[in-house]
Design an enzyme around this catalytic site. Structure first.
Site, PDB file in Angstrom:
ATOM      1  N   SER A 142      -6.660  -7.699   9.588  1.00 32.68           N
ATOM      2  CA  SER A 142      -8.056  -8.164   9.545  1.00 32.68           C
ATOM      3  C   SER A 142      -8.332  -8.894   8.230  1.00 32.68           C
ATOM      4  CB  SER A 142      -9.009  -6.975   9.685  1.00 32.68           C
ATOM      5  OG  SER A 142      -8.784  -6.059   8.627  1.00 32.68           O
ATOM      6  N   HIS A 155       0.829  -1.211   0.000  1.00 32.36           N
ATOM      7  CA  HIS A 155       0.000   0.000   0.000  1.00 32.36           C
ATOM      8  C   HIS A 155       0.862   1.260   0.000  1.00 32.36           C
ATOM      9  CE1 HIS A 155      -3.546  -2.567   1.698  1.00 32.36           C
ATOM     10  NE2 HIS A 155      -3.293  -2.780   0.429  1.00 32.36           N
ATOM     11  N   CYS A 215       0.754  -9.584  18.744  1.00 34.98           N
ATOM     12  CA  CYS A 215       1.764 -10.020  17.764  1.00 34.98           C
ATOM     13  C   CYS A 215       3.119 -10.238  18.427  1.00 34.98           C
ATOM     14  CB  CYS A 215       1.928  -8.970  16.667  1.00 34.98           C
ATOM     15  SG  CYS A 215       0.527  -8.868  15.567  1.00 34.98           S
TER      16      CYS A 215
END
Ligand code: OAD
Length: 351
Positions: free
Chosen positions: A282, A210, A331
């Protein structure tokens, strides 16, 4: 013709038409219409194409059903022993560690915003994420930017300005451990914060799906611009020295195609991948989330996340039950746990 979809939390579905061979993307208006290979619908006119684009429910279902059916058929074709050998029945971090110790592994890592929240950068869809405000939800499209570039810059300064000297996390540093041990095929990150690079992942091992906040360009004439200027300003948006229009960071807005590098590398990377590690995402944005289905059916997949997402929402479905490991939690904790099992804690000697 293939259709790549980006499904924002806003409930919008944008369609980008991709060339079947080189992945070059264009918007429907620029594309020459044809057949949708997903639902076999004829779109010989731009009107039909536009109607198809609007039929997001149909498209979402068609894509999901077709993909699930194909995967199911391919899994059925595997023998019992082929399935068992993937993790030897150990669907846990221990099974993943055993796999990593086998040697010759090619690890592909897929990352999302959840790997940077412990560094102080908000995620998107969490309770206090970027999309929890109307301003945040509107900011990440080219239309939103055009309407109010100053609001976009205000948001980005507040959330992930590189000037805040954010440090890479344990999870980012684990990527460099994989690299130093010669196990890293590639990191595909949705994050634009640059923390993978800051942790020491070399550029050639990184795909910033991105884009990145590290560079900028004019939103009108495309001239390269100084990325740091936008972050050092107190308010407003930086302007292009050539044409005076607003400067934008080199990130991918919702209605825009992903970088060419993503399309160039993903096929070979996922074909080579012998272990897929997914963290902090997600898995709701495509085409990134589609990478999970591109590796071999005999490649184990690990998700480390606060909650189940993507195919891990149904971890015991027959198509996943032999190869998917879901580790629920932070994480950094998940990665530390894996490193501990392997004896690869930070500061430990590398063989
Ligand atoms: P999301 O905000 O959609 O998802 C982040 C995921 O990480 C959620 O499932 C959280 O529960 C989880 N999470 C957050 N902090 C965590 C932690 N410390 N440990 C474990 N899990 C944690 O972010 P992404 O999936 O990255 O795109 O979003 C994908 C894309 O949507 C972004 O790249 C951005 C956005 O629109 C663009 O801007 C083009």
């Amino acid at each position: 013709m293939g259709l790549a979809t980006n499904e924002a939390s806003l409930g919008l579905l944008q369609v980008v038409i991709q060339h079947p061979m080189n992945g070059a993307a264009s918007t429907p208006a620029e594309a020459s219409p044809g057949w949708c290979e997903v639902c076999l619908k004829d779109m010989q006119t731009l009107v039909a194409l536009e109607e198809h684009r609007r039929g997001k429910k149909h498209l979402r279902k068609a894509v999901g059903d077709r993909k699930a059916r194909l995967i199911h058929e391919r899994v059925q074709a595997l023998s019992e022993s082929e399935r068992h050998n993937v993790l030897r029945g150990e669907r846990s971090l221990l099974g993943i560690a055993t796999r990593l110790r086998r040697g010759g592994q090619r690890v592909v890592v897929l990352l999302g915003a959840g790997v940077s929240t412990s560094a102080g950068i908000p995620d998107y869809r969490g309770g206090s994420g970027v999309y929890s405000t109307a301003a945040g939800r509107g900011a990440f499209s080219s239309g939103g930017f055009k309407a109010d570039p100053a609001a976009f810059w205000a948001l980005i300064r507040q959330t992930c300005s590189p000037l805040r000297r954010v440090e890479p996390t344990v999870t980012h540093r684990f990527l460099t451990t994989l690299h130093r041990r010669g196990l890293l095929q590639r990191v595909y990150t949705q994050n634009v914060d640059g923390l993978e690079r800051a942790a020491g992942v070399p550029d050639d091992k990184l795909v910033c799906c991105h884009g990145s906040l590290g560079s900028a360009r004019c939103s009108s004439c495309g001239a390269a611009a100084d990325a740091a200027e936008g972050f050092s300003m107190r308010a407003g948006a930086p302007c292009c020295v050539a044409c005076g229009q607003a400067v934008r960071p080199d990130i991918v807005f919702f209605d825009e195609p992903l970088p060419q590098r993503f399309h160039e590398l993903k096929g070979a990377d996922l074909a080579a991948c012998t272990l897929l590690v997914v963290a902090g995402t997600s898995l709701s944005v495509y085409p990134f989330a589609g990478l999970l289905d591109e590796c071999s059916l005999t490649t184990p997949r690990l998700l480390i996340n606060r909650e189940a997402s993507g195919p891990f929402l149904r971890p015991d479905a027959a198509a996943h039950a032999y190869r998917d490991v879901l580790w629920l939690g932070e994480c950094d904790a998940g990665v530390s746990c894996l490193a501990r099992i392997l004896g690869w804690e930070e500061g430990a000697e590398e063989e």
